[in-house]
Design a protein around this motif. Structure first.
Motif, PDB file in Angstrom:
ATOM      1  N   ARG A 177       0.813  -1.214   0.000  1.00 39.72           N
ATOM      2  CA  ARG A 177       0.000   0.000   0.000  1.00 39.72           C
ATOM      3  C   ARG A 177       0.846   1.263   0.000  1.00 39.72           C
ATOM      4  O   ARG A 177       0.448   2.287  -0.581  1.00 39.72           O
ATOM      5  CB  ARG A 177      -0.922   0.019   1.216  1.00 39.72           C
ATOM      6  N   MET A 178       2.004   1.227   0.645  1.00 41.37           N
ATOM      7  CA  MET A 178       2.853   2.409   0.692  1.00 41.37           C
ATOM      8  C   MET A 178       3.401   2.723  -0.693  1.00 41.37           C
ATOM      9  O   MET A 178       3.513   3.898  -1.086  1.00 41.37           O
ATOM     10  CB  MET A 178       4.009   2.202   1.680  1.00 41.37           C
ATOM     11  N   TYR A 179       3.725   1.699  -1.441  1.00 43.45           N
ATOM     12  CA  TYR A 179       4.214   1.906  -2.803  1.00 43.45           C
ATOM     13  C   TYR A 179       3.104   2.474  -3.686  1.00 43.45           C
ATOM     14  O   TYR A 179       3.333   3.400  -4.476  1.00 43.45           O
ATOM     15  CB  TYR A 179       4.727   0.584  -3.381  1.00 43.45           C
ATOM     16  N   VAL A 180       1.895   1.941  -3.548  1.00 39.74           N
ATOM     17  CA  VAL A 180       0.765   2.445  -4.330  1.00 39.74           C
ATOM     18  C   VAL A 180       0.473   3.900  -3.958  1.00 39.74           C
ATOM     19  O   VAL A 180       0.169   4.725  -4.811  1.00 39.74           O
ATOM     20  CB  VAL A 180      -0.480   1.557  -4.111  1.00 39.74           C
ATOM     21  N   TRP A 181       0.566   4.211  -2.664  1.00 42.51           N
ATOM     22  CA  TRP A 181       0.351   5.599  -2.236  1.00 42.51           C
ATOM     23  C   TRP A 181       1.395   6.520  -2.850  1.00 42.51           C
ATOM     24  O   TRP A 181       1.074   7.637  -3.288  1.00 42.51           O
ATOM     25  CB  TRP A 181       0.398   5.697  -0.714  1.00 42.51           C
ATOM     26  N   LEU A 182       2.651   6.077  -2.879  1.00 42.97           N
ATOM     27  CA  LEU A 182       3.710   6.889  -3.454  1.00 42.97           C
ATOM     28  C   LEU A 182       3.486   7.106  -4.948  1.00 42.97           C
ATOM     29  O   LEU A 182       3.715   8.202  -5.479  1.00 42.97           O
ATOM     30  CB  LEU A 182       5.065   6.218  -3.212  1.00 42.97           C
ATOM     31  N   LEU A 183       3.034   6.053  -5.632  1.00 41.50           N
ATOM     32  CA  LEU A 183       2.662   6.221  -7.037  1.00 41.50           C
ATOM     33  C   LEU A 183       1.555   7.265  -7.175  1.00 41.50           C
ATOM     34  O   LEU A 183       1.574   8.098  -8.088  1.00 41.50           O
ATOM     35  CB  LEU A 183       2.168   4.892  -7.620  1.00 41.50           C
ATOM     36  N   GLY A 184       0.579   7.220  -6.262  1.00 46.19           N
ATOM     37  CA  GLY A 184      -0.520   8.176  -6.313  1.00 46.19           C
ATOM     38  C   GLY A 184      -0.055   9.599  -6.113  1.00 46.19           C
ATOM     39  O   GLY A 184      -0.555  10.530  -6.763  1.00 46.19           O
TER      40      GLY A 184
END
Length: 523
Positions: free
Chosen positions: A485-492
């Motif tokens: 989730r942290m990686y997806v948030w960073l992508l966002g």
């Protein structure tokens, strides 16, 4: 002007199918239902079949015939003037964009050639790949005063309609005006990336949405011309990038000027800009530069665009810079939803950026909703109703304009001056949160003899297999649920900064990881 000649000329309108004719001041027939004007006059009336070649693009009363390319030239001119007004070098408009536009018209045989695609009143062979007459693209070309070698508006509209039906890839479109501006900005090595250009368009600093409303009086558009010039939404990053790549090949452009280290499009400088906007520590930039060096993504060969060379892909400089930052953060913090939670510095950074990101998203959604409401048109099933809606909307807008003129008020507030940064970090009034630029990352590194190594010794990544570009698309949607989730948030976060999809940015991250982990950048 409104004399009813329905009985005298009984052919149906080629645009709406109705039989309801009137006369213009120039004694030409026009359809009272959809305002389509044909070239038949009161003195020449016969029962021959009406052809789509007989329409022109405007009322000729007090005006003149014009061609579709003139409309796009008007739009490009105003887009260039807006960019120059924002600080772009004046040579961008006077030489580069003008030369690109002439070269496009020449290579597509729409102008500046003795062999145009429209000949003898009918479209020529739009699939021919024969070379047009050569033309030196320099300032001396302006001696032609922009006069095009194609014929009147009626023939030009027929050509565009015919070419659209034939699925020609060479016609100018509204998204391609932005693609042409993007290519000219890259040629000038201006500090405006494609993401910046699209954001300037979305904030109305560069004309695009409903720009046809600013056409000169003699170029007001009606009927089928609407499909060429009316733009009610902003094209995606992916679309404009694809159109720019295509135009560069169509125009047969030479190798672009190199993106050197002092150019603001260089990944080292773009990464510095994006780390500042994301409120990341300044020290992170040094590590990003090391990753850039390992992947050879700062080399001239990698950064230089050559439309005709072995490396034909138009670089996405902004996406590549953001991908470098994300890969560096994965190296430092792992971003597996476990390791980074033990690191107070990252947790504090997340807690400061997340509220600012949500507020910025909410402001952008509200702005988009307001703009969509202003330009919203009801969806109607037939051309007759659609033309009526467009006509009513023009009347309403004219009444609004007259009202605000009489009351001395402005219709809408001028947009604030554009900035290279979406966020403001610090203690001053209006800041989005405290600045973390001064924070140290020393505890994330450890000494091994004389060398300094990362504390995090593991690196996760999705499958890096190469996919066939024509048979396989991005896999982000099918992988998204399994990614940390942290990686997806960073992508966002970075996809919001650039105005692109998470899937597109994830694809660039994969490209960086391939170069880093497979050693392709070490050659």
């Amino acid at each position: 002007m409104d004399e009813d000649l329905t009985e005298g000329y009984s052919e149906p309108c080629g645009q709406c199918g109705n039989v309801c004719w009137g006369l213009t001041d120039a004694e030409q027939f026009f359809c009272k239902n959809c305002h389509n004007v044909i070239e038949r006059t009161k003195d020449v009336v016969d029962s021959s079949t009406y052809s789509a070649n007989n329409r022109i693009s405007h009322f000729p009363s007090g005006g003149r015939k014009w061609i579709v390319c003139e409309g796009f030239q008007f739009i490009l001119k105003h887009q260039a003037e807006a960019l120059v007004g924002l600080g772009v070098c004046p040579e961008f408009k006077k030489k580069v964009l003008w030369n690109f536009w002439m070269r496009y018209l020449q290579k597509t045989r729409q102008a500046y050639t003795k062999n145009p695609r429209i000949t003898n009143g009918s479209p020529g062979d739009i699939t021919s790949d024969s070379e047009p007459e050569s033309l030196a693209l320099n300032e001396s070309s302006e001696a032609s005063d922009g006069k095009l070698s194609v014929c009147s508006g009626s023939l030009d509209a027929a050509y565009y309609s015919f070419a659209k039906e034939s699925k020609s890839r060479h016609l100018m479109t509204m998204p391609r005006t932005l693609a042409l501006c993007h290519l000219a900005l890259l040629w000038m090595r201006e500090a405006i990336t494609l993401a910046d250009l699209l954001r300037l368009v979305s904030k109305r600093h560069v004309p695009y949405i409903n720009v046809h409303e600013h056409f000169p009086e003699e170029m007001k558009i009606f009927g089928k011309d609407c499909k060429f010039f009316i733009a009610e939404s902003i094209p995606s990053y992916r679309m404009v990038h694809r159109e720019a790549s295509l135009l560069a090949k169509v125009m047969e452009l030479p190798t672009f000027p190199p993106v050197s280290q002092d150019c603001l499009l260089h990944p080292a400088l773009l990464c510095l800009r994006y780390t500042m906007d994301a409120n990341l520590p300044d020290e992170l930039h040094l590590l990003v530069c090391k990753v850039m060096e390992k992947t050879a993504m700062g080399n001239d060969f990698f950064l230089t665009f050559d439309p005709a060379g072995p490396k034909q892909r138009l670089p996405c400089y902004d996406l590549q810079a953001a991908a470098l930052i994300i890969v560096t953060m994965k190296l430092l913090f792992k971003l597996d939803d476990q390791t980074e939670c033990k690191m107070f510095s990252l947790r504090r950074w997340y807690m400061s950026v997340q509220p600012a990101l949500e507020s910025a998203r909410e402001r952008e959604e509200q702005a988009e909703a307001r703009q969509a409401w202003k330009s919203k048109k009801p969806v109607v099933p037939n051309l007759k109703n659609k033309t009526l809606v467009l006509k009513r909307r023009r009347v309403v807008e004219q009444l609004q304009s007259n009202f605000h003129t009489l009351t001395g008020s402005t219709m809408e507030q001028q947009p604030p001056a554009p900035s290279s940064f979406l966020f403001l970090w610090g203690t001053e009034e209006g800041a989005d949160g405290p600045s973390l630029h001064h924070k140290r990352l020393a505890f994330l590194m450890e000494k091994k003899g004389r060398a300094r190594c990362l504390v995090n010794r593991k690196y996760w990544h999705p499958a890096l297999r190469l996919c066939h570009p024509r048979e396989c698309r991005e896999h982000f949607l099918e992988l998204e649920s399994s990614l940390p989730r942290m990686y997806v948030w960073l992508l966002g976060l970075f996809s919001f900064l650039l105005g692109v999809s998470q899937a597109q940015l994830h694809g660039e991250v994969i490209q960086v990881e391939r170069r880093l982990l497979r050693g392709k950048g070490m050659r």
